[in-house]
Write an enzyme that holds these catalytic residues in place. Structure first.
Site, PDB file in Angstrom:
ATOM      1  N   SER A  67      -5.331   2.230   4.502  1.00 61.89           N
ATOM      2  CA  SER A  67      -4.935   0.793   3.870  1.00 61.89           C
ATOM      3  C   SER A  67      -6.138  -0.143   3.866  1.00 61.89           C
ATOM      4  O   SER A  67      -7.051   0.133   4.188  1.00 61.89           O
ATOM      5  CB  SER A  67      -4.023   0.053   5.302  1.00 61.89           C
ATOM      6  OG  SER A  67      -3.527  -0.915   4.840  1.00 61.89           O
ATOM      7  N   SER A  68      -5.770  -0.787   2.828  1.00 63.41           N
ATOM      8  CA  SER A  68      -7.200  -1.973   2.818  1.00 63.41           C
ATOM      9  C   SER A  68      -6.871  -3.134   3.860  1.00 63.41           C
ATOM     10  O   SER A  68      -7.872  -3.543   3.826  1.00 63.41           O
ATOM     11  CB  SER A  68      -6.482  -2.176   1.388  1.00 63.41           C
ATOM     12  OG  SER A  68      -5.544  -3.347   1.433  1.00 63.41           O
ATOM     13  N   LYS A  73      -5.093   4.026   9.054  1.00 66.64           N
ATOM     14  CA  LYS A  73      -4.070   3.793   9.057  1.00 66.64           C
ATOM     15  C   LYS A  73      -3.659   4.291   7.824  1.00 66.64           C
ATOM     16  O   LYS A  73      -4.067   4.355   6.875  1.00 66.64           O
ATOM     17  CB  LYS A  73      -3.250   2.268   8.325  1.00 66.64           C
ATOM     18  CG  LYS A  73      -2.140   1.620   8.534  1.00 66.64           C
ATOM     19  CD  LYS A  73      -1.000   0.116   9.048  1.00 66.64           C
ATOM     20  CE  LYS A  73      -0.007   0.276   8.464  1.00 66.64           C
ATOM     21  NZ  LYS A  73       0.863   1.235   7.338  1.00 66.64           N
TER      22      LYS A  73
END
Length: 214
Positions: A67-68, A73
């Protein structure tokens, strides 16, 4: 028509009344309704898998690096993609229904929109299903320990014992388990209603999911 059959391999046929399909495009609304039903089911399945992944019941394939926002994640990007495709197909269905209803006398001037939406839905649904299978479904792994934990802590586990205890007693035990933060098994053993060996059989997950078990 025969030439088109030879080229496409499709069992094409000419309309019996050539005037009718220039004004009435309801057949496209009917066919696209089936595509919409597929889109609805794909959306529902994607939602279920996303929730199961969030609850750690299953492990979704890590398609992206992460995830960014949250390092490490695993985002359900394939399922989110499928959901967007499903929404687009549902929108196309509305467009086709509206365009099909706008035929005036012997002509429907909105036929290009109907064809565009139909072809788009066919293409993106085909792509979505193929990607969903290859990039997601085939790589899903069950987290057996987490699933067993959820099962054992679920008050619904009292249901198969209702025929032995009676509805009122079963309900009482389920409420007590929730109130005390205990499992159904723990409460039953504390009350001496069943032996550990009996519960191993009665509450066996393999037995509970067999067809015909109610």
């Amino acid at each position: 028509i025969q030439r088109l059959r030879d080229i496409t391999g499709l069992n094409l046929a000419k309309a019996d009344n050539l005037i009718d399909p220039t004004q009435n495009w309801d057949i496209f609304a009917e066919v696209h309704g089936l595509l919409k039903a597929l889109a609805v089911n794909l959306y529902k399945i994607s939602n279920d898998l996303i929730l199961m992944g969030a609850f750690k019941e299953i492990q979704l394939p890590a398609v992206q690096a992460g995830s960014s926002i949250m390092p490490g994640k695993v985002n359900p990007v394939i399922l989110e993609c499928v959901k967007q495709v499903a929404v687009r197909v549902m929108a196309n269905d509305v467009a086709i229904n509206m365009a099909s209803s706008h035929g005036q006398f012997e002509l429907n001037a909105l036929a290009p929109l109907i064809v565009h939406c139909m072809l788009e839905s066919l293409e993106i649904l085909t792509n979505a299903v193929e990607v969903m299978i290859e990039k997601c479904v085939r790589g899903i792994k069950a987290n057996e320990e987490v699933c067993r934990m959820y099962l054992e802590r679920s008050p619904a586990l009292i249901t198969p014992l209702a025929p032995y205890l009676g509805y009122d007693k079963a309900s009482e035990i389920a409420k007590e388990a929730v109130a005390k933060g205990k499992t159904i098994r723990d409460v039953l053993l504390e009350k001496g209603l069943f032996s550990d060996e009996e519960l191993e059989v009665l509450l066996s997950p393999q037995e509970l999911v067999k067809p015909g078990i109610a």
